[in-house]
Write an enzyme that holds these catalytic residues in place. Structure first.
Site, mmCIF file in Angstrom:
data_model
loop_
_atom_site.group_PDB
_atom_site.id
_atom_site.type_symbol
_atom_site.label_atom_id
_atom_site.label_comp_id
_atom_site.label_asym_id
_atom_site.label_seq_id
_atom_site.Cartn_x
_atom_site.Cartn_y
_atom_site.Cartn_z
ATOM 1 N N LYS A 250 0.900 -1.172 0.041
ATOM 2 C CA LYS A 250 0.044 -0.058 -0.110
ATOM 3 C C LYS A 250 0.799 1.130 -0.076
ATOM 4 O O LYS A 250 2.067 1.340 0.449
ATOM 5 C CB LYS A 250 -0.725 0.151 1.133
ATOM 6 C CG LYS A 250 -2.037 -0.922 1.471
ATOM 7 C CD LYS A 250 -2.688 -0.745 2.621
ATOM 8 C CE LYS A 250 -3.622 -1.985 2.871
ATOM 9 N NZ LYS A 250 -4.727 -1.833 2.123
ATOM 10 N N ARG A 324 -10.184 -11.818 2.329
ATOM 11 C CA ARG A 324 -11.059 -12.746 2.033
ATOM 12 C C ARG A 324 -10.229 -14.135 2.106
ATOM 13 O O ARG A 324 -10.764 -15.306 2.109
ATOM 14 C CB ARG A 324 -11.479 -12.488 0.756
ATOM 15 C CG ARG A 324 -10.276 -12.445 -0.482
ATOM 16 C CD ARG A 324 -10.701 -11.789 -1.796
ATOM 17 N NE ARG A 324 -10.933 -10.261 -1.426
ATOM 18 C CZ ARG A 324 -11.320 -9.411 -2.215
ATOM 19 N NH1 ARG A 324 -11.653 -9.891 -3.487
ATOM 20 N NH2 ARG A 324 -11.390 -8.191 -2.111
#
Length: 471
Positions: A250, A324
């Site tokens: 990020k 996920r």
């Protein structure tokens, strides 16, 4: 781990509480546009004139401190506005803490006395682990007739979850998330087991792959509570203690709040605290995959193909879609147990925030009855959500040329939906499966919701399960 100072004076650390109902206290008369005329008529003449001189009206957030004959504070008037207005805030009492002087107060004339007391206690929260002071000196005496224990229990669970989200990652990693779960288990007499480190590799390969790059070992936390013959409910919370994004790292601006990427785990633990404290008749299971998504030589890579507990192979399209992956292995375990209901919680996608903003978690389910019950529970608990579609044709966006599916769609569209569809693949047997995609953070202070970590959907979950399983 030291708990934050979330208390009023004289209460045990970390446990928001009220003074007994018979404690002498200054009355706070809560008034709406409809109740103000009657409330004004009930004031002593001098107080009524004083309120008129101040120009007090019952608009939302208005305040008047009324003196007694000796000049000391005798009564407080606080406006709630119009309950029928679309912008009416049922937690507005939570703003009072910053407006009142030191003292003991009792709420009067509340549309819902228990709701008002909860708003006060939630508004009293302060995260004080790293700095002293800043706490409120106004204390609340319980209103006669409310279940003070229930209100305090909910507020304490919210404070626990907020503490976890607010704690920076250097002091809260996978081991500390486990410690918080063990603390709950010990307090409520629950059983707990943990699979950790390389022991995850064979049975929970996705959790292992995401967490192996960190020196802080990944783990799967498994807490169970309640009679074995009771209806089974499983809560699954994403516990990413910090998310660098992995090798798809990020930018620094996107990393600033990544201590909150375990907000799903905090919500699940807070809801479990409420459920176990209330003694609801159910068999509760809480599964928390706890990891740190770090960068090192053994980090999983874009293009890797990873096995899963379910037997499906996953092509990694982006290492920053790690939540996920760890939830997939936990959901597979949850589904195999055949519960009546699975709810999972995660700070999963930016797409949900773009669509709904920070205040409204997205909710996904195929079960219409569950969707209606969740919406009602959200209204009851003042813990709102917004249902989003599980549009099945979008599942093709997760197709892979080399594996059973990809962990991302690779495009800019429907990111929250494709994430929910990915998770649904790993709990195929459980029809009543709900997925919450939440933000886990209050960007600014609102009544009852101080700026900082928030356990969105925890109170909703408790209201839902209480309605279903009594207590």
């Amino acid at each position: 781990m030291t708990q934050a100072d979330t208390t009023q004076a004289g209460t045990p650390a970390g446990r928001p509480a009220m003074m007994p109902a018979d404690t002498p206290a200054v009355p706070v008369t809560l008034v709406t546009t409809a109740s103000w005329t009657e409330a004004e008529a009930g004031l002593e003449q001098a107080q009524r004139r004083f309120a008129q001189a101040l120009g007090f009206t019952p608009k939302a957030g208005s305040l008047a401190l009324l003196p007694g004959p000796d000049g000391t504070l005798a009564r407080v008037l606080y406006g709630l506005g119009d309950p029928e207005a679309p912008t009416y805030d049922r937690l507005l009492v939570g703003k009072l803490l910053g407006l009142l002087p030191e003292g003991i107060f009792r709420l009067e004339n509340a549309p819902d006395p228990a709701e008002a007391a909860l708003a006060w206690l939630m508004g009293s929260y302060r995260f004080g682990r790293y700095r002293s002071g800043g706490g409120t000196k106004a204390r609340l005496a319980a209103t006669a007739g409310i279940d003070a224990t229930e209100v305090e229990r909910i507020a304490a669970a919210v404070a626990l979850g907020r503490d976890l989200v607010n704690t920076p990652a250097n002091d809260l990693g996978p081991a500390e998330i486990e410690a918080a779960a063990r603390g709950l288990a010990e307090r409520h007499g629950a059983a707990i087991s943990v699979v950790q480190g390389d022991a995850l590799a064979s049975n929970f390969p996705l959790i292992h792959a995401v967490g192996v790059a960190s020196p802080r070992a990944p783990r799967l936390i498994d807490l169970t509570w309640g009679p074995a013959d009771a209806p089974r409910v499983t809560l699954v919370g994403k516990g990413v203690a910090f998310d660098t994004g992995g090798l798809d790292i990020k930018p620094s601006s996107a990393m600033l709040l990544m201590k909150k990427d375990m907000g799903g785990a905090a919500a699940a633990l807070a809801a479990a605290d409420m459920v176990m404290g209330a003694g609801l008749r159910l068999r509760l299971r809480v599964l928390i995959p706890a990891v740190e998504n770090a960068v090192s030589g053994n980090a999983f890579r874009p293009g890797d193909v990873l096995p899963s507990r379910a037997g499906l192979s996953i092509e990694i399209g982006n290492t920053d879609a790690e939540g996920r992956l760890i939830l997939a292995d936990a959901l597979t375990l949850a589904d195999a147990d055949g519960p009546e209901l699975i709810l999972d919680y995660s700070t999963l996608t930016g797409a949900a925030r773009v669509a709904l903003g920070p205040d409204l978690p997205a909710f996904f389910t195929e079960d219409e009855a569950l969707a209606e019950a969740v919406a009602q529970a959200g209204r009851t608990a003042i813990d709102p959500i917004w249902r989003m579609p599980l549009h099945a044709p979008y599942a093709s966006l997760l197709d892979s040329k080399v594996a059973d599916l990809n962990n991302v769609s690779g495009g800019p569209f429907a990111g929250a939906i494709t994430a929910a569809l990915f998770l649904r693949r790993f709990a195929p047997k459980t029809k009543a499966h709900g997925h919450f995609d939440l933000y886990g953070w209050n960007p600014s202070t609102k009544p009852g919701r101080p700026e900082g970590g928030e356990v969105q959907t925890a109170r909703l979950t408790y209201a839902l399960l209480k309605a279903r399983y009594g207590g």
